[in-house]
Design an enzyme around this catalytic site. Structure first.
Site, PDB file in Angstrom:
ATOM      1  CG  HIS A  50      -9.203  -4.017 -51.275  1.00 53.83           C
ATOM      2  ND1 HIS A  50     -10.185  -4.349 -50.279  1.00 53.83           N
ATOM      3  CD2 HIS A  50      -9.106  -2.501 -51.160  1.00 53.83           C
ATOM      4  CE1 HIS A  50     -10.815  -3.174 -49.438  1.00 53.83           C
ATOM      5  NE2 HIS A  50      -9.977  -2.288 -49.988  1.00 53.83           N
ATOM      6  NE  ARG A  75      -4.460  -0.304 -51.028  1.00 52.76           N
ATOM      7  CZ  ARG A  75      -5.840  -0.059 -51.335  1.00 52.76           C
ATOM      8  NH1 ARG A  75      -6.168   1.114 -51.254  1.00 52.76           N
ATOM      9  NH2 ARG A  75      -6.557  -0.953 -52.017  1.00 52.76           N
ATOM     10  CG  ASP A  89      12.821  -5.115 -41.762  1.00 49.23           C
ATOM     11  OD1 ASP A  89      13.376  -4.286 -41.697  1.00 49.23           O
ATOM     12  OD2 ASP A  89      12.566  -5.844 -40.503  1.00 49.23           O
ATOM     13  CD  GLU A 154      -8.933   4.402 -48.289  1.00 49.70           C
ATOM     14  OE1 GLU A 154      -9.808   3.670 -49.104  1.00 49.70           O
ATOM     15  OE2 GLU A 154      -8.323   3.895 -47.319  1.00 49.70           O
ATOM     16  CG  ASP A 180     -13.248   2.469 -49.070  1.00 50.16           C
ATOM     17  OD1 ASP A 180     -14.029   1.864 -48.433  1.00 50.16           O
ATOM     18  OD2 ASP A 180     -12.274   1.963 -49.411  1.00 50.16           O
TER      19      ASP A 180
END
Length: 267
Positions: A50, A75, A89, A154, A180
């Site tokens: 987000h 996240r 990576d 969520e 959520d």
């Protein structure tokens, strides 16, 4: 000379004797990330779901916080193989993957973080910061030691499957997202509604029964303390952009008042 990576968030939680409190980094700014890292919080969440973050900005923020004791998690925007490979990576050692509602979804995500034959992570350690360009001895064969994987529940289906999700091999902990979750229950915007809180705590019970650490998002101080008392091992208690928004509003209010006009002082 071989290089040692920092302990993972899994290790940090295992060594903790109290709830660990964290801050969300949503601004996309490495300067703000460093300010948050120096505040004394236990952990930080660099958000790609987000927030206006791509690979380059996440890398810059990982650099910015690397000199501080706060442990960073990233996240990812979704549980997708290519995204997870690229973020690992970059050198992210701790991942949070959103919108996990079943153990099959959790197992798929766990596999994306492991090299074959245990998983399907693409091999590029010689080219990547993850293994410090092959300077971390045994990185390919000991990849699980260097990466911790957390998944985010969520939905109400996720709550009902919480124990099975937490028991999934390769999942190191579970984070519950009340926002959520509230929406999935028809209570959008009501994160502290009693039914939502009860569902969060039901998820806590399942995750605890699996012997895995549980976290939760709770910007309301009373809710954060209640969840900590209910057994939350790690709690996200604020975000950089929210702190800036509320702080700037208070600053404006102190000088402009409710009318929006600057108060005059007579001399």
């Amino acid at each position: 000379m071989p290089i040692r990576l920092t302990p993972t968030f899994r290790d940090r939680l295992a060594a903790a004797d109290r709830t660990l409190y964290g801050g969300w980094i949503c601004s996309g700014s490495p300067v703000v990330a460093e300010i948050m890292a120096g505040a004394g919080l236990d952990w930080l969440l660099i958000d790609m779901e987000h927030a206006p973050n791509g690979l380059e900005s996440v890398l810059a923020q990982l650099y910015a916080v690397s000199g501080y004791p706060s442990t960073p998690l990233v996240r990812v925007p979704a549980g997708e193989t290519v995204i997870i490979k690229q973020v690992l990576d970059l050198g992210a050692q701790n991942l949070l993957v959103p919108m996990i509602s079943t153990p099959d979804e959790a197992a798929a995500v766990a596999g994306m973080t492991r090299y074959p034959p245990a998983g399907c992570r693409g091999v590029g350690s010689a080219l990547a910061r993850s293994a410090r360009w092959n300077r971390v001895e045994g990185y390919l064969t000991n990849d699980a030691d260097h990466v911790s994987v957390f998944v985010q529940i969520e939905t109400i289906d996720g709550v009902e499957n919480a124990r099975a999700i937490a028991e999934t091999p390769g999942v190191d902990g579970v984070f519950v997202g009340p926002s959520d979750l509230a929406a999935s229950m028809g209570l959008i915007g009501q994160q502290t509604h009693p039914e939502v809180v009860a569902a969060v705590k039901r998820a806590f019970a399942g995750i605890a029964a699996a012997g895995k650490p549980v976290g939760v998002n709770a910007f309301d101080p009373a809710a954060a303390r209640d969840y900590a008392a209910a057994g939350a091992d790690f709690v996200l208690v604020g975000a950089d952009v929210a702190l800036l928004a509320r702080g700037s509003e208070q600053l404006a209010q102190s000088y402009l008042g409710s009318t929006g006009e600057s108060p005059r002082t007579s001399y």
